[in-house]
Design an enzyme around this catalytic site. Structure first.
Site, PDB file in Angstrom:
ATOM      1  CG  ASP A 125      -0.340  -0.001   2.529  1.00  0.00           C
ATOM      2  OD1 ASP A 125       0.681   0.681   2.700  1.00  0.00           O
ATOM      3  OD2 ASP A 125      -0.857  -0.683   3.439  1.00  0.00           O
ATOM      4  CE  LYS A 126       0.146   8.631  -0.930  1.00  0.00           C
ATOM      5  NZ  LYS A 126      -0.863   9.707  -0.941  1.00  0.00           N
TER       6      LYS A 126
END
Length: 262
Positions: A125-126
């Site tokens: 994820d980011k």
């Protein structure tokens, strides 16, 4: 009563096609590294694919991947050279080719690599960092993502507060969050300070934001999350944002773990 969906028509010994050179047309495009099987099915139904010079929209069409001339929009598809890359993903990048919100993506790190058909194997994820694999070998990628492969992934996680043995045991035992039972294969504290701890977590399943969700249930804030290995493939000292090809030994290891011939 639900009608049974008919299987693709097969002739002669084509029932054993997956084990040989004969495969469905969509699978052929995937195996050649042109696109994913889902993308291939759309190309076929849109009438953009031809076999031996004749367009076909038949998803059940079988082809000889070595002998038949397959083309998309009139351009013959040939086997792409297989590419296997490792990226040390920096924080703040999304794991996608294009982002509707205009956020920077992991593809900005690939530089001169031919990224037309390269796809990440899984996601980070980011806010997460570390080891991310890319390949155009769609068969290997699918096998690596299959839970049956049991290829453990190890993360080093910085959490708020003092992480003790009881918290580690809870993560291994499993916690319930969002209607899912989430477990870690192995957890151990690496070191602790006055305000936070570093913890090593091994997962053998790939649930969305799994470690962050588990820590949240236990009352810990995840400050950093870095994936450091996938099976025996280690991030090592690869600089943040840097990319390198996998070694032959690493590729053979992945193929061996996924039961593919080296």
């Amino acid at each position: 009563m639900n009608k049974r969906r008919p299987s693709p028509k097969r002739h002669g010994n084509e029932a054993k096609a997956d084990a040989g050179k004969r495969v469905t047309l969509a699978r052929a495009l995937s195996k050649l590294g042109y696109c994913s099987r889902t993308q291939a099915e759309k190309l076929i139904t849109d009438g953009r694919v031809s076999v031996g010079g004749r367009r076909t929209t038949d998803l059940s069409r079988w082809v000889d991947i070595e002998a038949d001339r397959i083309a998309v929009d009139g351009v013959t598809v040939t086997a792409e050279a297989k590419i296997y890359l490792m990226l040390n993903k920096p924080r703040g990048l999304v794991t996608t080719r294009e982002d509707p919100e205009g956020r920077p993506t992991v593809y900005s790190c690939l530089g001169d690599a031919d990224a037309r058909f390269l796809s990440p194997v899984g996601r980070l994820d980011k806010a997460s960092e570390g080891l991310l694999l890319f390949t155009n070998d769609t068969v290997l990628a699918q096998r690596l993502l299959d839970p049956e492969t049991h290829l453990g992934k190890i993360y080093h996680v910085q959490v708020s507060g003092i992480f003790d043995d009881a918290a580690a045991a809870r993560m291994i035992e499993g916690v319930s969050e969002g209607g899912e039972q989430l477990r870690a294969a192995h957890v151990q504290r690496l070191r602790s300070g006055d305000r936070n701890s570093w913890v090593e977590v091994e997962l053998q399943e790939g649930r969305n934001r799994q470690i962050r969700r588990m820590l949240d249930v236990l009352g810990f804030e995840c400050l950093r999350l870095v994936r450091v290995s996938i099976g025996d493939i280690e991030l090592g000292d690869l600089p943040k944002g840097a990319v390198r090809p996998l070694t032959e030994a690493e590729i053979e290891y992945l193929r061996r773990r996924t039961a593919l011939e080296a």
